[in-house]
Design a protein around this motif. Structure first.
Motif, PDB file in Angstrom:
ATOM      1  N   LEU A  15       0.847  -1.185   0.000  1.00  0.00           N
ATOM      2  CA  LEU A  15       0.000   0.000   0.000  1.00  0.00           C
ATOM      3  C   LEU A  15       0.888   1.243   0.000  1.00  0.00           C
ATOM      4  CD1 LEU A  15      -2.710   1.522   0.305  1.00  0.00           C
ATOM      5  CD2 LEU A  15      -2.468   1.222   2.783  1.00  0.00           C
ATOM      6  N   VAL A  16       0.710   2.094  -1.007  1.00  0.00           N
ATOM      7  CA  VAL A  16       1.462   3.338  -1.129  1.00  0.00           C
ATOM      8  C   VAL A  16       0.475   4.496  -0.999  1.00  0.00           C
ATOM      9  CG1 VAL A  16       2.938   4.757  -2.612  1.00  0.00           C
ATOM     10  CG2 VAL A  16       3.168   2.257  -2.649  1.00  0.00           C
ATOM     11  N   MET A  17       0.760   5.409  -0.072  1.00  0.00           N
ATOM     12  CA  MET A  17      -0.073   6.601   0.059  1.00  0.00           C
ATOM     13  C   MET A  17       0.581   7.749  -0.684  1.00  0.00           C
ATOM     14  SD  MET A  17      -1.478   8.711   3.396  1.00  0.00           S
ATOM     15  CE  MET A  17      -2.828   7.602   3.788  1.00  0.00           C
TER      16      MET A  17
ATOM     17  N   ILE B 139       9.184   8.895   0.549  1.00  0.00           N
ATOM     18  CA  ILE B 139       9.875   9.442  -0.618  1.00  0.00           C
ATOM     19  C   ILE B 139       9.228  10.783  -0.915  1.00  0.00           C
ATOM     20  CG2 ILE B 139      10.388   9.193  -3.078  1.00  0.00           C
ATOM     21  CD1 ILE B 139      10.274   6.159  -2.718  1.00  0.00           C
ATOM     22  N   MET B 140      10.004  11.853  -0.831  1.00  0.00           N
ATOM     23  CA  MET B 140       9.475  13.174  -1.175  1.00  0.00           C
ATOM     24  C   MET B 140       9.576  13.359  -2.676  1.00  0.00           C
ATOM     25  SD  MET B 140       9.932  16.173   1.490  1.00  0.00           S
ATOM     26  CE  MET B 140       8.958  16.103   2.989  1.00  0.00           C
ATOM     27  N   ILE B 141       8.487  13.848  -3.256  1.00  0.00           N
ATOM     28  CA  ILE B 141       8.460  14.187  -4.682  1.00  0.00           C
ATOM     29  C   ILE B 141       8.013  15.631  -4.748  1.00  0.00           C
ATOM     30  CG2 ILE B 141       7.504  13.669  -6.943  1.00  0.00           C
ATOM     31  CD1 ILE B 141       6.839  10.895  -5.957  1.00  0.00           C
ATOM     32  N   THR B 142       8.922  16.530  -5.160  1.00  0.00           N
ATOM     33  CA  THR B 142       8.624  17.949  -5.069  1.00  0.00           C
ATOM     34  C   THR B 142       9.318  18.751  -6.158  1.00  0.00           C
ATOM     35  OG1 THR B 142       8.801  19.870  -3.589  1.00  0.00           O
ATOM     36  CG2 THR B 142      10.525  18.197  -3.404  1.00  0.00           C
TER      37      THR B 142
ATOM     38  N   GLN C 229      12.970   3.599  -7.303  1.00  0.00           N
ATOM     39  CA  GLN C 229      13.154   4.098  -5.931  1.00  0.00           C
ATOM     40  C   GLN C 229      12.190   3.413  -4.968  1.00  0.00           C
ATOM     41  OE1 GLN C 229      15.441   6.239  -4.831  1.00  0.00           O
ATOM     42  NE2 GLN C 229      16.284   6.959  -6.751  1.00  0.00           N
ATOM     43  N   ILE C 230      10.920   3.273  -5.373  1.00  0.00           N
ATOM     44  CA  ILE C 230       9.932   2.610  -4.519  1.00  0.00           C
ATOM     45  C   ILE C 230      10.363   1.174  -4.239  1.00  0.00           C
ATOM     46  CG2 ILE C 230       7.569   1.693  -4.452  1.00  0.00           C
ATOM     47  CD1 ILE C 230       6.697   4.257  -5.951  1.00  0.00           C
TER      48      ILE C 230
END
Length: 178
Positions: free
Chosen positions: A47-49, A123-126, A158-159
């Motif tokens: 499960l990925v939020m 994991i930050m995606i920005t 990365q995940i």
């Protein structure tokens, strides 16, 4: 349809997710516990939020993840994510920084201070790709940092790496029963 008749189209992914949530709620209430699988058994897919104030980012990233056999939960900001984290703890979180009500830094700090959530990899995606933003994220305990727009293959790699590292760390913490 072209002839004017109506055809019902079902989006099955949310219906399936809703069914899983209902089973978990019944488990939590102790109902039918013998007949239902445990929450761990239900989660055959990680499960990925996805937490981002952009509906486009949530939808696009969610579709990418679902195509690669991940279960997806979404939240529009940190406050929304905290509400959803009371119900289910994800295996991994993809987190934006700039959001209303509670930004990504605040949410990450809150999670790392909560015993129930501190081990969830982030994991930050920005779009904030400067070194000071990256360093602040790592100082909070974020696992990886990706810039927007991300490459789908890079995100998935990365995940996969973070989930594998997390699984190895959990196995190392478990007592040896062999």
């Amino acid at each position: 349809m072209g002839d004017g008749s109506v055809l019902v189209i079902l989006d099955l992914a949310p219906l399936v997710r809703h069914g899983v949530v209902r089973r978990e709620q019944r488990l939590a209430e102790g109902l039918n516990a013998v007949e239902l699988p445990t929450i761990e058994e239900q989660r055959a897919r990680p499960l990925v939020m996805v937490v981002d104030d952009s509906i486009t980012m949530r939808k696009v990233t969610g579709r990418v993840l679902e195509r690669h056999e991940y279960e997806v939960a979404t939240a529009k900001d940190g406050v929304d994510a905290l509400e959803k984290l009371h119900e289910r703890v994800p295996d991994l979180m993809l987190l934006d920084i700039e959001m209303p009500r509670m930004d990504g830094y605040e949410l990450a700090a809150h999670m790392k201070g909560d015993p129930r959530l501190r081990d969830v990899p982030i994991i930050m995606i920005t779009s904030r790709t400067g070194e000071k933003h990256r360093q602040r994220a790592f100082d909070l305990g974020v696992d990886r940092y990706l810039g927007k727009p991300y490459q789908e293959s890079e995100l998935l790699a990365q995940i996969g790496e973070v989930l594998e590292q997390h699984a190895e760390a959990q196995r190392a913490r478990e007592p040896d029963h062999g």
